[in-house]
Write a protein that holds these residues in place. Structure first.
Motif, PDB file in Angstrom:
ATOM      1  N   LEU A  50       0.826  -1.205   0.000  1.00 24.46           N
ATOM      2  CA  LEU A  50       0.000   0.000   0.000  1.00 24.46           C
ATOM      3  C   LEU A  50       0.862   1.257   0.000  1.00 24.46           C
ATOM      4  O   LEU A  50       0.557   2.235  -0.690  1.00 24.46           O
ATOM      5  CB  LEU A  50      -0.931   0.019   1.218  1.00 24.46           C
ATOM      6  N   GLU A  51       1.940   1.191   0.765  1.00 22.23           N
ATOM      7  CA  GLU A  51       2.858   2.321   0.817  1.00 22.23           C
ATOM      8  C   GLU A  51       3.472   2.572  -0.561  1.00 22.23           C
ATOM      9  O   GLU A  51       3.572   3.712  -1.023  1.00 22.23           O
ATOM     10  CB  GLU A  51       3.956   2.027   1.839  1.00 22.23           C
ATOM     11  N   THR A  52       3.859   1.495  -1.255  1.00 22.01           N
ATOM     12  CA  THR A  52       4.421   1.603  -2.610  1.00 22.01           C
ATOM     13  C   THR A  52       3.372   2.145  -3.572  1.00 22.01           C
ATOM     14  O   THR A  52       3.655   3.039  -4.379  1.00 22.01           O
ATOM     15  CB  THR A  52       4.926   0.221  -3.089  1.00 22.01           C
ATOM     16  N   ASP A  53       2.138   1.591  -3.474  1.00 22.68           N
ATOM     17  CA  ASP A  53       1.046   2.080  -4.335  1.00 22.68           C
ATOM     18  C   ASP A  53       0.781   3.554  -4.068  1.00 22.68           C
ATOM     19  O   ASP A  53       0.540   4.328  -5.000  1.00 22.68           O
ATOM     20  CB  ASP A  53      -0.244   1.273  -4.087  1.00 22.68           C
ATOM     21  N   HIS A  54       0.810   3.952  -2.810  1.00 20.88           N
ATOM     22  CA  HIS A  54       0.593   5.349  -2.450  1.00 20.88           C
ATOM     23  C   HIS A  54       1.654   6.240  -3.090  1.00 20.88           C
ATOM     24  O   HIS A  54       1.347   7.305  -3.627  1.00 20.88           O
ATOM     25  CB  HIS A  54       0.593   5.504  -0.929  1.00 20.88           C
ATOM     26  N   GLU A  55       2.902   5.802  -3.026  1.00 29.25           N
ATOM     27  CA  GLU A  55       3.999   6.572  -3.648  1.00 29.25           C
ATOM     28  C   GLU A  55       3.795   6.675  -5.149  1.00 29.25           C
ATOM     29  O   GLU A  55       4.001   7.732  -5.742  1.00 29.25           O
ATOM     30  CB  GLU A  55       5.366   5.941  -3.334  1.00 29.25           C
ATOM     31  N   ASP A  56       3.368   5.578  -5.786  1.00 30.80           N
ATOM     32  CA  ASP A  56       3.096   5.594  -7.234  1.00 30.80           C
ATOM     33  C   ASP A  56       2.003   6.600  -7.566  1.00 30.80           C
ATOM     34  O   ASP A  56       2.133   7.402  -8.506  1.00 30.80           O
ATOM     35  CB  ASP A  56       2.651   4.206  -7.725  1.00 30.80           C
ATOM     36  N   LEU A  57       0.902   6.556  -6.801  1.00 26.69           N
ATOM     37  CA  LEU A  57      -0.208   7.492  -7.046  1.00 26.69           C
ATOM     38  C   LEU A  57       0.230   8.938  -6.821  1.00 26.69           C
ATOM     39  O   LEU A  57      -0.130   9.842  -7.582  1.00 26.69           O
ATOM     40  CB  LEU A  57      -1.387   7.159  -6.131  1.00 26.69           C
ATOM     41  N   LYS A  58       1.012   9.151  -5.795  1.00 29.87           N
ATOM     42  CA  LYS A  58       1.520  10.493  -5.503  1.00 29.87           C
ATOM     43  C   LYS A  58       2.387  11.002  -6.657  1.00 29.87           C
ATOM     44  O   LYS A  58       2.235  12.156  -7.089  1.00 29.87           O
ATOM     45  CB  LYS A  58       2.323  10.434  -4.197  1.00 29.87           C
ATOM     46  N   ASN A  59       3.261  10.139  -7.157  1.00 36.30           N
ATOM     47  CA  ASN A  59       4.114  10.532  -8.292  1.00 36.30           C
ATOM     48  C   ASN A  59       3.299  10.809  -9.548  1.00 36.30           C
ATOM     49  O   ASN A  59       3.562  11.773 -10.273  1.00 36.30           O
ATOM     50  CB  ASN A  59       5.168   9.448  -8.571  1.00 36.30           C
ATOM     51  N   ARG A  60       2.277   9.968  -9.814  1.00 38.20           N
ATOM     52  CA  ARG A  60       1.421  10.202 -10.988  1.00 38.20           C
ATOM     53  C   ARG A  60       0.659  11.517 -10.847  1.00 38.20           C
ATOM     54  O   ARG A  60       0.529  12.280 -11.788  1.00 38.20           O
ATOM     55  CB  ARG A  60       0.432   9.045 -11.160  1.00 38.20           C
ATOM     56  N   TYR A  61       0.135  11.754  -9.632  1.00 35.25           N
ATOM     57  CA  TYR A  61      -0.580  13.005  -9.386  1.00 35.25           C
ATOM     58  C   TYR A  61       0.328  14.205  -9.630  1.00 35.25           C
ATOM     59  O   TYR A  61      -0.058  15.169 -10.292  1.00 35.25           O
ATOM     60  CB  TYR A  61      -1.128  13.021  -7.950  1.00 35.25           C
ATOM     61  N   GLN A  62       1.543  14.145  -9.098  1.00 35.79           N
ATOM     62  CA  GLN A  62       2.480  15.258  -9.296  1.00 35.79           C
ATOM     63  C   GLN A  62       2.800  15.441 -10.781  1.00 35.79           C
ATOM     64  O   GLN A  62       2.912  16.564 -11.265  1.00 35.79           O
ATOM     65  CB  GLN A  62       3.772  15.021  -8.504  1.00 35.79           C
ATOM     66  N   HIS A  63       2.925  14.327 -11.501  1.00 32.81           N
ATOM     67  CA  HIS A  63       3.202  14.397 -12.931  1.00 32.81           C
ATOM     68  C   HIS A  63       2.029  15.046 -13.676  1.00 32.81           C
ATOM     69  O   HIS A  63       2.235  15.923 -14.531  1.00 32.81           O
ATOM     70  CB  HIS A  63       3.479  12.990 -13.483  1.00 32.81           C
ATOM     71  N   LEU A  64       0.794  14.609 -13.315  1.00 28.98           N
ATOM     72  CA  LEU A  64      -0.387  15.197 -13.949  1.00 28.98           C
ATOM     73  C   LEU A  64      -0.532  16.677 -13.590  1.00 28.98           C
ATOM     74  O   LEU A  64      -0.896  17.510 -14.432  1.00 28.98           O
ATOM     75  CB  LEU A  64      -1.648  14.434 -13.558  1.00 28.98           C
ATOM     76  N   GLU A  65      -0.260  17.000 -12.356  1.00 33.00           N
ATOM     77  CA  GLU A  65      -0.323  18.387 -11.898  1.00 33.00           C
ATOM     78  C   GLU A  65       0.674  19.236 -12.685  1.00 33.00           C
ATOM     79  O   GLU A  65       0.361  20.347 -13.117  1.00 33.00           O
ATOM     80  CB  GLU A  65       0.004  18.424 -10.400  1.00 33.00           C
ATOM     81  N   PHE A  66       1.857  18.710 -12.923  1.00 32.55           N
ATOM     82  CA  PHE A  66       2.883  19.420 -13.691  1.00 32.55           C
ATOM     83  C   PHE A  66       2.397  19.638 -15.124  1.00 32.55           C
ATOM     84  O   PHE A  66       2.513  20.723 -15.682  1.00 32.55           O
ATOM     85  CB  PHE A  66       4.199  18.618 -13.664  1.00 32.55           C
ATOM     86  N   LYS A  67       1.816  18.557 -15.732  1.00 35.71           N
ATOM     87  CA  LYS A  67       1.301  18.669 -17.105  1.00 35.71           C
ATOM     88  C   LYS A  67       0.197  19.716 -17.175  1.00 35.71           C
ATOM     89  O   LYS A  67       0.164  20.547 -18.082  1.00 35.71           O
ATOM     90  CB  LYS A  67       0.730  17.320 -17.570  1.00 35.71           C
ATOM     91  N   TYR A  68      -0.712  19.686 -16.201  1.00 42.08           N
ATOM     92  CA  TYR A  68      -1.828  20.626 -16.164  1.00 42.08           C
ATOM     93  C   TYR A  68      -1.293  22.063 -16.064  1.00 42.08           C
ATOM     94  O   TYR A  68      -1.729  22.943 -16.805  1.00 42.08           O
ATOM     95  CB  TYR A  68      -2.767  20.305 -14.992  1.00 42.08           C
ATOM     96  N   ASP A  69      -0.346  22.286 -15.153  1.00 44.96           N
ATOM     97  CA  ASP A  69       0.229  23.616 -15.002  1.00 44.96           C
ATOM     98  C   ASP A  69       0.935  24.049 -16.275  1.00 44.96           C
ATOM     99  O   ASP A  69       0.871  25.207 -16.692  1.00 44.96           O
ATOM    100  CB  ASP A  69       1.237  23.644 -13.834  1.00 44.96           C
ATOM    101  N   PHE A  70       1.593  23.119 -16.943  1.00 46.41           N
ATOM    102  CA  PHE A  70       2.306  23.425 -18.181  1.00 46.41           C
ATOM    103  C   PHE A  70       1.337  23.810 -19.276  1.00 46.41           C
ATOM    104  O   PHE A  70       1.518  24.806 -19.987  1.00 46.41           O
ATOM    105  CB  PHE A  70       3.148  22.216 -18.620  1.00 46.41           C
ATOM    106  N   LEU A  71       0.244  23.016 -19.414  1.00 46.50           N
ATOM    107  CA  LEU A  71      -0.754  23.286 -20.441  1.00 46.50           C
ATOM    108  C   LEU A  71      -1.518  24.590 -20.140  1.00 46.50           C
ATOM    109  O   LEU A  71      -1.923  25.295 -21.057  1.00 46.50           O
ATOM    110  CB  LEU A  71      -1.728  22.117 -20.581  1.00 46.50           C
TER     111      LEU A  71
END
Length: 159
Positions: A136-157
Protein backbone atom coordinates in the motif's frame (compact mmCIF):
# COMPACT_ATOMS: atom_id res chain seq x y z
CA UNK A 1 16.46 -51.58 33.26
CA UNK A 2 17.73 -51.84 36.82
CA UNK A 3 20.87 -49.85 36.01
CA UNK A 4 20.31 -46.14 36.70
CA UNK A 5 20.46 -44.01 33.56
CA UNK A 6 22.00 -40.58 34.03
CA UNK A 7 20.98 -37.66 31.86
CA UNK A 8 24.45 -37.84 30.22
CA UNK A 9 23.76 -41.36 28.99
CA UNK A 10 20.25 -40.48 27.82
CA UNK A 11 21.32 -37.57 25.68
CA UNK A 12 24.15 -39.62 24.17
CA UNK A 13 21.62 -42.09 22.67
CA UNK A 14 19.68 -39.55 20.63
CA UNK A 15 20.52 -37.72 17.40
CA UNK A 16 22.49 -34.59 18.26
CA UNK A 17 21.07 -32.60 15.30
CA UNK A 18 17.46 -33.54 16.14
CA UNK A 19 18.06 -32.65 19.78
CA UNK A 20 19.52 -29.27 18.78
CA UNK A 21 16.56 -28.52 16.46
CA UNK A 22 14.04 -29.32 19.20
CA UNK A 23 15.96 -27.31 21.81
CA UNK A 24 15.92 -24.27 19.49
CA UNK A 25 12.10 -24.44 19.41
CA UNK A 26 11.84 -24.05 23.19
CA UNK A 27 10.27 -20.77 24.23
CA UNK A 28 7.45 -19.44 26.32
CA UNK A 29 5.22 -20.35 23.33
CA UNK A 30 6.54 -23.93 23.23
CA UNK A 31 7.31 -24.30 26.93
CA UNK A 32 7.31 -27.97 27.91
CA UNK A 33 10.44 -30.02 28.38
CA UNK A 34 11.83 -32.73 30.61
CA UNK A 35 14.36 -31.91 33.33
CA UNK A 36 16.59 -34.36 35.13
CA UNK A 37 16.28 -33.65 38.84
CA UNK A 38 19.56 -34.48 40.51
CA UNK A 39 17.97 -34.39 43.98
CA UNK A 40 15.27 -36.96 43.13
CA UNK A 41 17.42 -38.76 40.50
CA UNK A 42 14.59 -38.85 37.97
CA UNK A 43 13.18 -37.04 34.95
CA UNK A 44 10.28 -34.67 35.55
CA UNK A 45 7.93 -32.70 33.34
CA UNK A 46 8.97 -29.04 33.34
CA UNK A 47 7.67 -25.76 31.96
CA UNK A 48 9.81 -22.88 30.71
CA UNK A 49 8.39 -19.80 32.44
CA UNK A 50 10.86 -17.15 31.29
CA UNK A 51 13.69 -16.74 28.78
CA UNK A 52 16.33 -14.01 29.12
CA UNK A 53 19.93 -13.09 28.30
CA UNK A 54 22.46 -12.10 30.92
CA UNK A 55 23.86 -8.76 29.77
CA UNK A 56 27.37 -9.37 31.11
CA UNK A 57 27.88 -12.69 29.31
CA UNK A 58 25.19 -12.61 26.58
CA UNK A 59 24.23 -16.14 27.70
CA UNK A 60 20.64 -17.29 27.32
CA UNK A 61 18.90 -18.59 30.46
CA UNK A 62 15.55 -20.22 31.22
CA UNK A 63 13.54 -20.15 34.41
CA UNK A 64 12.13 -23.69 34.50
CA UNK A 65 9.42 -24.81 36.94
CA UNK A 66 8.77 -28.45 37.81
CA UNK A 67 7.18 -30.38 40.66
CA UNK A 68 6.91 -27.28 42.88
CA UNK A 69 10.55 -26.34 42.25
CA UNK A 70 12.19 -23.78 40.00
CA UNK A 71 15.62 -23.63 38.47
CA UNK A 72 17.64 -21.27 36.28
CA UNK A 73 19.21 -23.32 33.51
CA UNK A 74 20.64 -22.82 30.02
CA UNK A 75 18.99 -24.04 26.81
CA UNK A 76 21.70 -26.56 25.97
CA UNK A 77 22.20 -27.95 29.49
CA UNK A 78 22.38 -31.75 29.43
CA UNK A 79 19.74 -31.93 32.20
CA UNK A 80 17.01 -30.59 29.85
CA UNK A 81 15.52 -32.93 27.27
CA UNK A 82 12.87 -32.15 24.62
CA UNK A 83 9.55 -33.98 25.12
CA UNK A 84 9.73 -35.71 21.75
CA UNK A 85 13.09 -37.20 22.65
CA UNK A 86 11.89 -38.22 26.11
CA UNK A 87 9.32 -40.43 24.33
CA UNK A 88 12.19 -42.21 22.53
CA UNK A 89 13.97 -42.78 25.83
CA UNK A 90 10.89 -43.62 27.89
CA UNK A 91 11.17 -46.81 29.91
CA UNK A 92 8.31 -47.28 32.38
CA UNK A 93 10.31 -49.79 34.41
CA UNK A 94 13.31 -47.47 34.93
CA UNK A 95 13.27 -45.56 38.24
CA UNK A 96 14.35 -42.30 36.61
CA UNK A 97 11.11 -42.29 34.58
CA UNK A 98 8.83 -42.96 37.56
CA UNK A 99 7.53 -39.35 37.58
CA UNK A 100 6.40 -39.52 33.93
CA UNK A 101 3.82 -41.45 31.95
CA UNK A 102 3.91 -42.14 28.21
CA UNK A 103 0.33 -40.84 27.86
CA UNK A 104 1.17 -37.63 29.72
CA UNK A 105 4.20 -36.99 27.49
CA UNK A 106 2.09 -37.62 24.37
CA UNK A 107 -0.62 -35.24 25.65
CA UNK A 108 1.87 -32.41 26.26
CA UNK A 109 3.51 -32.93 22.87
CA UNK A 110 0.13 -32.66 21.14
CA UNK A 111 -0.78 -29.56 23.19
CA UNK A 112 2.52 -27.87 22.32
CA UNK A 113 2.12 -28.64 18.63
CA UNK A 114 -1.38 -27.14 18.67
CA UNK A 115 -0.25 -24.01 20.53
CA UNK A 116 2.82 -23.62 18.33
CA UNK A 117 0.64 -24.11 15.23
CA UNK A 118 -1.65 -21.27 16.36
CA UNK A 119 1.39 -19.08 17.03
CA UNK A 120 2.80 -19.84 13.56
CA UNK A 121 -0.57 -18.92 11.97
CA UNK A 122 -0.69 -15.61 13.84
CA UNK A 123 2.93 -14.84 12.98
CA UNK A 124 2.31 -15.72 9.33
CA UNK A 125 -0.74 -13.40 9.27
CA UNK A 126 1.36 -10.61 10.81
CA UNK A 127 3.95 -11.03 8.05
CA UNK A 128 1.16 -10.94 5.42
CA UNK A 129 -0.21 -7.71 6.93
CA UNK A 130 3.25 -6.12 6.94
CA UNK A 131 3.66 -7.07 3.29
CA UNK A 132 0.22 -5.64 2.45
CA UNK A 133 1.11 -2.42 4.26
CA UNK A 134 4.39 -2.15 2.35
CA UNK A 135 2.51 -2.71 -0.93
CA UNK A 136 0.00 0.00 0.00
CA UNK A 137 2.86 2.32 0.82
CA UNK A 138 4.42 1.60 -2.61
CA UNK A 139 1.05 2.08 -4.33
CA UNK A 140 0.59 5.35 -2.45
CA UNK A 141 4.00 6.57 -3.65
CA UNK A 142 3.10 5.59 -7.23
CA UNK A 143 -0.21 7.49 -7.05
CA UNK A 144 1.52 10.49 -5.50
CA UNK A 145 4.11 10.53 -8.29
CA UNK A 146 1.42 10.20 -10.99
CA UNK A 147 -0.58 13.00 -9.39
CA UNK A 148 2.48 15.26 -9.30
CA UNK A 149 3.20 14.40 -12.93
CA UNK A 150 -0.39 15.20 -13.95
CA UNK A 151 -0.32 18.39 -11.90
CA UNK A 152 2.88 19.42 -13.69
CA UNK A 153 1.30 18.67 -17.11
CA UNK A 154 -1.83 20.63 -16.16
CA UNK A 155 0.23 23.62 -15.00
CA UNK A 156 2.31 23.42 -18.18
CA UNK A 157 -0.75 23.29 -20.44
CA UNK A 158 -2.48 26.03 -18.45
CA UNK A 159 0.50 28.37 -18.53
Amino acid sequence: SSEELSSDQSVARISKQREKDLRLLWSVVRPYCIIYSKSSKRFELARIDMVWRKMETNEEWFLVKYNGKKKEIQRFCKDLIPLELALQLYDHSAPEFSALSFDELSKYIAEQKAQYGEYEQIHSRQLDLIEEFNNLETDHEDLKNRYQHLEFKYDFLKG
